[in-house]
Design an enzyme around this catalytic site. Sequence first.
Site, mmCIF file in Angstrom:
data_model
loop_
_atom_site.group_PDB
_atom_site.id
_atom_site.type_symbol
_atom_site.label_atom_id
_atom_site.label_comp_id
_atom_site.label_asym_id
_atom_site.label_seq_id
_atom_site.Cartn_x
_atom_site.Cartn_y
_atom_site.Cartn_z
ATOM 1 N N ASP A 198 0.850 -1.193 0.000
ATOM 2 C CA ASP A 198 0.000 0.000 0.000
ATOM 3 C C ASP A 198 0.885 1.243 0.000
ATOM 4 O O ASP A 198 1.875 1.313 0.746
ATOM 5 C CB ASP A 198 -0.903 0.010 1.233
ATOM 6 C CG ASP A 198 -1.879 1.189 1.215
ATOM 7 O OD1 ASP A 198 -2.863 1.123 0.469
ATOM 8 O OD2 ASP A 198 -1.625 2.167 1.939
ATOM 9 N N ILE A 199 0.555 2.201 -0.844
ATOM 10 C CA ILE A 199 1.296 3.473 -0.859
ATOM 11 C C ILE A 199 0.863 4.280 0.352
ATOM 12 O O ILE A 199 -0.329 4.562 0.530
ATOM 13 C CB ILE A 199 1.034 4.250 -2.156
ATOM 14 C CG1 ILE A 199 1.453 3.419 -3.375
ATOM 15 C CG2 ILE A 199 1.783 5.589 -2.136
ATOM 16 C CD1 ILE A 199 1.164 4.085 -4.706
ATOM 17 N N ASN A 233 -2.588 12.988 -3.585
ATOM 18 C CA ASN A 233 -3.617 13.537 -4.474
ATOM 19 C C ASN A 233 -4.080 14.916 -4.016
ATOM 20 O O ASN A 233 -4.252 15.839 -4.830
ATOM 21 C CB ASN A 233 -4.815 12.588 -4.547
ATOM 22 C CG ASN A 233 -4.568 11.407 -5.458
ATOM 23 O OD1 ASN A 233 -3.824 11.507 -6.432
ATOM 24 N ND2 ASN A 233 -5.191 10.287 -5.158
ATOM 25 N N ASP A 284 -1.458 9.890 -10.375
ATOM 26 C CA ASP A 284 -1.400 8.834 -11.391
ATOM 27 C C ASP A 284 0.044 8.514 -11.761
ATOM 28 O O ASP A 284 0.400 7.345 -11.982
ATOM 29 C CB ASP A 284 -2.171 9.259 -12.643
ATOM 30 C CG ASP A 284 -3.676 9.200 -12.452
ATOM 31 O OD1 ASP A 284 -4.126 8.645 -11.434
ATOM 32 O OD2 ASP A 284 -4.405 9.721 -13.318
ATOM 33 N N GLU A 326 -4.657 2.276 -4.511
ATOM 34 C CA GLU A 326 -3.209 2.434 -4.354
ATOM 35 C C GLU A 326 -2.564 1.183 -3.787
ATOM 36 O O GLU A 326 -1.443 1.228 -3.280
ATOM 37 C CB GLU A 326 -2.894 3.638 -3.463
ATOM 38 C CG GLU A 326 -3.342 3.511 -2.031
ATOM 39 C CD GLU A 326 -4.752 4.045 -1.782
ATOM 40 O OE1 GLU A 326 -5.027 4.434 -0.639
ATOM 41 O OE2 GLU A 326 -5.547 4.086 -2.737
#
Length: 245
Positions: free
Chosen positions: A110-111, A118, A127, A153
């Site tokens: 997971d980021i 964002n 993106d 993500e």
Amino acid sequence: MTEVEAVTPKQVAPGEASLHESIAGTLASQGDWRRAYEHLRVALDLARAEPSIPEQLRREVDRLRRERAQAREESLRDALTAVYNRRYLDRRLEDLLSDAHKPLAVALVDIDLFKNVNDTFGHVVGDQVLRRVATLLREGLPSHGFCARYGGEEFMLVLPAVPPDTAVRIAELARARVEDHPWSALCQGLSVTISVGLAYESGEAVANRGQVLEADDLLYAAKHAGRNRVAYRDRTGDQVVEYCP
């Protein structure tokens, strides 16, 4: 004519090869590669019964065969990141998790704080981050392993037939590559890290979807411990270990 598959050279006069070729062209223009390929295959079979096979027909069959293979591959790839999509992941996991005799490691990635990326830098940058993280995760994977986008993500590294220590090393190297990437070159002030939950199945017992759930629990443990780390269970399976830099 109802089913393309039912058409064979024995059922159609050789003079109808050009008709099938014309139908194939129409279907191809509509993006119906499967049926177009079948019509061209019939046309080629009919042409083989004649003294010579038109070279143009050969080339068209080869072209449609390549385009059909490309279309199938694209249908299994995530459009944004180019790694495998959830459809491919679910299909491969079903096969791998049903094999009780081969070890398997799955790493759920997971980021960290991606919403902040964002919100701060915009979705266009978000993106770009997703694409670059996907590229970094694919680096260094064994030939039989793969990366897929799990959703949003989140990504998953699937590592068949690797020992536990190797799986941990692959996950940790992936974490380090993301952290050390020059993100500021993409956008000033940007930094990106990932958290990883790594679940390993030795192959001594029948694996099931519980392994994916365990990876999810370990990912939560990595997040709870401070993010930017790999969480996995020790050799006994009793203790959660957080590998952090």
